[in-house]
Design a protein around this motif. Structure first.
Motif, PDB file in Angstrom:
ATOM      1  N   TRP A   1       0.770  -1.082   0.056  1.00  0.00           N
ATOM      2  CA  TRP A   1       0.047  -0.159   0.055  1.00  0.00           C
ATOM      3  C   TRP A   1       0.693   1.295  -0.066  1.00  0.00           C
ATOM      4  O   TRP A   1       0.646   2.064  -0.832  1.00  0.00           O
ATOM      5  CB  TRP A   1      -0.987   0.088   1.258  1.00  0.00           C
ATOM      6  CG  TRP A   1      -1.994  -1.034   0.979  1.00  0.00           C
ATOM      7  CD1 TRP A   1      -2.564  -1.439  -0.180  1.00  0.00           C
ATOM      8  CD2 TRP A   1      -2.964  -1.639   2.126  1.00  0.00           C
ATOM      9  NE1 TRP A   1      -3.451  -2.422   0.015  1.00  0.00           N
ATOM     10  CE2 TRP A   1      -3.799  -2.384   1.471  1.00  0.00           C
ATOM     11  CE3 TRP A   1      -2.900  -1.494   3.487  1.00  0.00           C
ATOM     12  CZ2 TRP A   1      -4.557  -3.144   2.073  1.00  0.00           C
ATOM     13  CZ3 TRP A   1      -3.662  -2.099   4.033  1.00  0.00           C
ATOM     14  CH2 TRP A   1      -4.597  -3.011   3.473  1.00  0.00           C
ATOM     15  N   ARG A   2       1.744   1.283   1.119  1.00  0.00           N
ATOM     16  CA  ARG A   2       2.403   2.498   1.075  1.00  0.00           C
ATOM     17  C   ARG A   2       4.108   2.080   1.253  1.00  0.00           C
ATOM     18  O   ARG A   2       4.433   1.364   1.768  1.00  0.00           O
ATOM     19  CB  ARG A   2       2.283   3.542   1.879  1.00  0.00           C
ATOM     20  CG  ARG A   2       0.789   4.010   1.809  1.00  0.00           C
ATOM     21  CD  ARG A   2       0.412   5.368   2.589  1.00  0.00           C
ATOM     22  NE  ARG A   2      -0.895   5.794   2.471  1.00  0.00           N
ATOM     23  CZ  ARG A   2      -1.530   6.299   1.690  1.00  0.00           C
ATOM     24  NH1 ARG A   2      -0.808   6.510   0.428  1.00  0.00           N
ATOM     25  NH2 ARG A   2      -2.850   6.500   1.769  1.00  0.00           N
ATOM     26  N   VAL A   3       4.855   3.159   0.713  1.00  0.00           N
ATOM     27  CA  VAL A   3       6.317   2.832   0.921  1.00  0.00           C
ATOM     28  C   VAL A   3       6.954   3.829   1.938  1.00  0.00           C
ATOM     29  O   VAL A   3       6.776   5.111   1.568  1.00  0.00           O
ATOM     30  CB  VAL A   3       7.120   2.874  -0.581  1.00  0.00           C
ATOM     31  CG1 VAL A   3       8.651   2.512  -0.158  1.00  0.00           C
ATOM     32  CG2 VAL A   3       6.510   1.776  -1.398  1.00  0.00           C
ATOM     33  N   ASP A   4       7.415   3.479   2.923  1.00  0.00           N
ATOM     34  CA  ASP A   4       7.969   4.337   3.899  1.00  0.00           C
ATOM     35  C   ASP A   4       9.506   4.574   3.439  1.00  0.00           C
ATOM     36  O   ASP A   4      10.361   3.564   3.444  1.00  0.00           O
ATOM     37  CB  ASP A   4       8.003   3.866   5.364  1.00  0.00           C
ATOM     38  CG  ASP A   4       8.700   4.728   6.344  1.00  0.00           C
ATOM     39  OD1 ASP A   4       9.854   4.547   6.566  1.00  0.00           O
ATOM     40  OD2 ASP A   4       7.653   5.463   6.769  1.00  0.00           O
ATOM     41  N   GLU A   5       9.894   5.576   3.078  1.00  0.00           N
ATOM     42  CA  GLU A   5      11.300   6.417   2.569  1.00  0.00           C
ATOM     43  C   GLU A   5      12.561   5.651   3.436  1.00  0.00           C
ATOM     44  O   GLU A   5      13.446   4.870   3.307  1.00  0.00           O
ATOM     45  CB  GLU A   5      11.528   7.548   2.262  1.00  0.00           C
ATOM     46  CG  GLU A   5      12.666   7.941   1.839  1.00  0.00           C
ATOM     47  CD  GLU A   5      12.939   9.130   1.458  1.00  0.00           C
ATOM     48  OE1 GLU A   5      14.142   9.787   1.308  1.00  0.00           O
ATOM     49  OE2 GLU A   5      12.182   9.946   1.525  1.00  0.00           O
ATOM     50  N   ALA A   6      12.188   5.919   4.672  1.00  0.00           N
ATOM     51  CA  ALA A   6      13.181   5.602   5.842  1.00  0.00           C
ATOM     52  C   ALA A   6      13.193   4.022   5.946  1.00  0.00           C
ATOM     53  O   ALA A   6      14.504   3.584   6.136  1.00  0.00           O
ATOM     54  CB  ALA A   6      12.953   6.336   7.221  1.00  0.00           C
ATOM     55  N   ARG A   7      12.198   3.355   6.073  1.00  0.00           N
ATOM     56  CA  ARG A   7      12.359   1.851   6.061  1.00  0.00           C
ATOM     57  C   ARG A   7      12.926   1.378   5.012  1.00  0.00           C
ATOM     58  O   ARG A   7      13.660   0.506   5.063  1.00  0.00           O
ATOM     59  CB  ARG A   7      10.767   1.492   6.245  1.00  0.00           C
ATOM     60  CG  ARG A   7      10.327  -0.032   6.603  1.00  0.00           C
ATOM     61  CD  ARG A   7       9.117  -0.182   7.037  1.00  0.00           C
ATOM     62  NE  ARG A   7       8.579  -1.363   6.281  1.00  0.00           N
ATOM     63  CZ  ARG A   7       8.742  -2.595   6.558  1.00  0.00           C
ATOM     64  NH1 ARG A   7       9.684  -2.904   7.722  1.00  0.00           N
ATOM     65  NH2 ARG A   7       8.324  -3.630   6.159  1.00  0.00           N
ATOM     66  N   LEU A   8      12.615   1.889   3.575  1.00  0.00           N
ATOM     67  CA  LEU A   8      13.211   1.105   2.505  1.00  0.00           C
ATOM     68  C   LEU A   8      14.689   1.603   2.388  1.00  0.00           C
ATOM     69  O   LEU A   8      15.401   0.604   2.242  1.00  0.00           O
ATOM     70  CB  LEU A   8      12.510   1.843   1.063  1.00  0.00           C
ATOM     71  CG  LEU A   8      13.150   1.278  -0.296  1.00  0.00           C
ATOM     72  CD1 LEU A   8      13.013  -0.202  -0.096  1.00  0.00           C
ATOM     73  CD2 LEU A   8      12.668   2.042  -1.311  1.00  0.00           C
ATOM     74  N   ARG A   9      15.165   2.652   3.057  1.00  0.00           N
ATOM     75  CA  ARG A   9      16.559   3.022   2.991  1.00  0.00           C
ATOM     76  C   ARG A   9      17.251   1.933   4.039  1.00  0.00           C
ATOM     77  O   ARG A   9      18.316   1.702   3.877  1.00  0.00           O
ATOM     78  CB  ARG A   9      16.914   4.424   3.544  1.00  0.00           C
ATOM     79  CG  ARG A   9      16.611   5.321   2.502  1.00  0.00           C
ATOM     80  CD  ARG A   9      16.861   6.792   2.810  1.00  0.00           C
ATOM     81  NE  ARG A   9      16.499   7.865   1.887  1.00  0.00           N
ATOM     82  CZ  ARG A   9      17.500   7.892   1.095  1.00  0.00           C
ATOM     83  NH1 ARG A   9      18.532   7.276   0.896  1.00  0.00           N
ATOM     84  NH2 ARG A   9      17.016   9.163  -0.003  1.00  0.00           N
TER      85      ARG A   9
END
Length: 84
Positions: free
Chosen positions: A71-79
């Protein structure tokens, strides 16, 4: 001998006309560009099995072959998942 490029670490499963997919694509593209990573995008509507698997959860992101978000991509979590 030419080196074979490394496979993309991030896969974004999406579909056309999905505003959440559009938002996720922007985040994934920015993070991958910043970290020197590549990503693949797969349109789930091209494969009935993917529609069955992800139809209600797109966009879905995978990192290194494992489901990371939907649903959503969290930038900090992806990094963090990419080791930055």
């Amino acid at each position: 001998m030419t080196a074979t490029p490394a496979p993309a670490r991030v896969t974004l499963y999406s579909r056309q006309g999905c505003h959440l997919c559009d938002d996720a694509r922007v985040v994934v593209a920015a993070v991958c560009a910043d970290l020197g990573e590549s990503f693949d995008e797969v349109d789930i509507d091209a494969d009935p099995d993917l529609v069955d698997r992800f139809g209600d959860e797109v966009p879905v992101t995978f990192v290194d072959g494992r489901q990371h978000d939907f649903w959503r991509v969290d930038e900090a979590r992806l990094r963090a998942a990419l080791g930055s």
